[in-house]
Design an enzyme around this catalytic site. Structure first.
Site: not given
Ligand code: EPU
Length: 420
Positions: A121, A307
């Site tokens: 992440r 998710d």
């Molecule tokens: N990623 C990068 N660089 C970044 C940001 C993300 O490489 O700067 C990668 C992450 O490591 C991951 C992918 O991109 O492999 C997706 O990450 P994203 O940023 O889209 O996810 P997030 O914002 O950290 C939100 C939800 C998650 C959900 C993901 C994907 C919230 C609070 N969390 O996380 O929810 O899985 O989007 O849809 O909105 C859950 O509810 O169980 C949960 C984990």
């Protein structure tokens, strides 16, 4: 840490009301700090993640009251731009406070959230976008110190449609002079909800849910209070659908927008569940053993959500045939597999691919929730298993599912929670 005790071989019957969306509520709560004013938010889910986010706001000088889905927040008293490290570690999504606090105060100190149970992440896309908008960011010993002198609107091309990066950039860009455009943003319904909230506050954001988000940045003069109702949780609805698919069921899901979880519905229909909508209520009927689905790949919205991957795997563990799942969003989201195997599931993983050969039935065991969705998957597996299953560490589940135990009991599940 708490455990669930679940008697298997149940059937599900009854009505379940879906709560507010966790992943919509958290960024909306974060964005209340952009402007010092009062907010009345409805449909806020009663979960640990929300309580932690409210605690962060309170520690930073705001006031927050929460009762039965309604949050009353006053952010006029914000008196620091340092986000408490202890809570950032507990609630990873607090990273979206970065853009919001920067917009309010011009600087922010927040610790790097680091990896978690589902993978590394990184936040490189958040930082790249904010830097492009003029933010200076220094990292030392895991602490990010950010400040901004002369921000300007600009065009940002995201290399990947990251949900968190899209939100952080939106929250900062709304208040800086000029036009900003985010290309390849996340298109999730939660992003559209954030846009709607920001516009309700008086900002000018368009295009959420499409291939580009256009933000006409401006400073708000109006500080009247804001009222907003958060969308309901499509993943919670999908989880009850998944539960219904794994045993004989007829359930009615209320308070959810069907179009938000189309990709989930269509896969369960292919597996043999009968799903229809009547007067805004989604009715799911499952009369017997469902069919395996040849191949499912998790993808950003509108694809099949990561998710739901764990819960879907639990449904497929007893389906007729072989299912292949490819997890493309997170690098380490199979921690539930060894636990499902303890219950007799026939699952093999090779990197990001899991092969599930449906077995006739699962058996009870003592298993451990390793993360939120993986924990929900174990509950689903336990519903159809022979015997009584004990699931430990259910605090992971309670972080993101509102009144899970109560809602399952309402559907006829024999489930209790114990601290022994
Ligand atoms: N990623 C990068 N660089 C970044 C940001 C993300 O490489 O700067 C990668 C992450 O490591 C991951 C992918 O991109 O492999 C997706 O990450 P994203 O940023 O889209 O996810 P997030 O914002 O950290 C939100 C939800 C998650 C959900 C993901 C994907 C919230 C609070 N969390 O996380 O929810 O899985 O989007 O849809 O909105 C859950 O509810 O169980 C949960 C984990």
């Amino acid at each position: 840490m708490g455990s669930f005790i679940i008697e298997g071989r149940n059937s599900l019957e009854g009505i379940v009301d879906i709560g507010g969306s966790k992943n919509a509520a958290l960024p909306v709560l974060a964005s209340t700090v952009i402007n010092g004013r009062e907010y009345l938010l409805e449909n806020v889910p009663d979960i640990e993640d929300v309580r932690d986010m409210l605690e962060i706001l309170e520690i930073m000088g705001c006031t927050a009251q929460y009762d039965n889905g309604v949050a009353l927040i006053d952010t006029r008293g914000l008196n620091t731009s340092q986000v408490p490290e202890r809570l950032v570690k507990r609630i990873r999504s607090s990273i979206i406070l970065m853009g919001a606090i920067l917009q309010r105060t011009g600087n922010v100190e927040i610790s790097y959230p680091g990896g978690c149970e589902i993978g590394l992440r990184p936040i490189d896309l958040h930082l790249k976008g904010l830097r492009k908008l003029g933010v200076e960011i220094h990292e030392k010993n895991g602490l990010l110190s950010c400040s901004v002198a002369e921000p300007t609107g600009c065009e940002i091309q995201l290399d990947y449609p990251s949900v968190g990066a899209t939100e952080n950039i939106m929250l900062f860009a709304v208040g800086i002079p000029g036009k900003s455009v985010i290309y390849n943003p996340a298109k999730e319904p939660e992003i559209v909800d954030l846009q709607n909230f920001l516009n309700k506050c008086g900002y000018c954001v368009n295009g959420a849910g499409t291939g580009s988000i256009v933000i006409e940045g401006k400073k708000l003069k109006n500080t009247d209070s804001v009222e907003y109702k958060i969308i309901s949780d499509r993943i919670e609805a999908g989880t009850y659908l998944s539960a219904a698919s794994s045993i004989k069921s007829k359930i009615y899901i209320r308070n959810i927008e069907k179009s938000h979880f189309k990709s989930i519905i269509s896969i369960y229909e292919d597996a043999g569940c009968e799903i229809r909508e009547t007067h805004g209520i989604i009715v799911i009927e499952n009369k017997g053993r469902i069919r395996a689905i040849e191949k499912v790949t998790t993808q950003p919205y509108p694809g099949f959500p990561t998710d739901m991957q764990a819960q879907f795997m639990a449904s497929m563990a007893t389906a007729d045939g072989i299912t292949i799942i490819e997890e493309t969003v997170f690098d380490s989201r199979y921690k539930h597999v060894p636990e499902l195997q303890k219950m007799g599931a026939n699952i093999t993983t090779i990197g990001r691919v899991a092969v599930i050969e449906g077995v006739d039935r699962l058996y009870s065991a003592e298993v451990e929730a390793k993360d939120l969705r993986g924990g929900a998957a174990l509950v689903i597996a336990a519903l159809g298993a022979e015997g009584t299953t004990k699931i430990n560490n259910v605090y992971h589940i309670n972080r993101g599912y509102e009144k899970f135990l109560y809602k399952l009991q309402n559907l006829g599940v024999i489930i209790t929670e114990t601290n022994e």
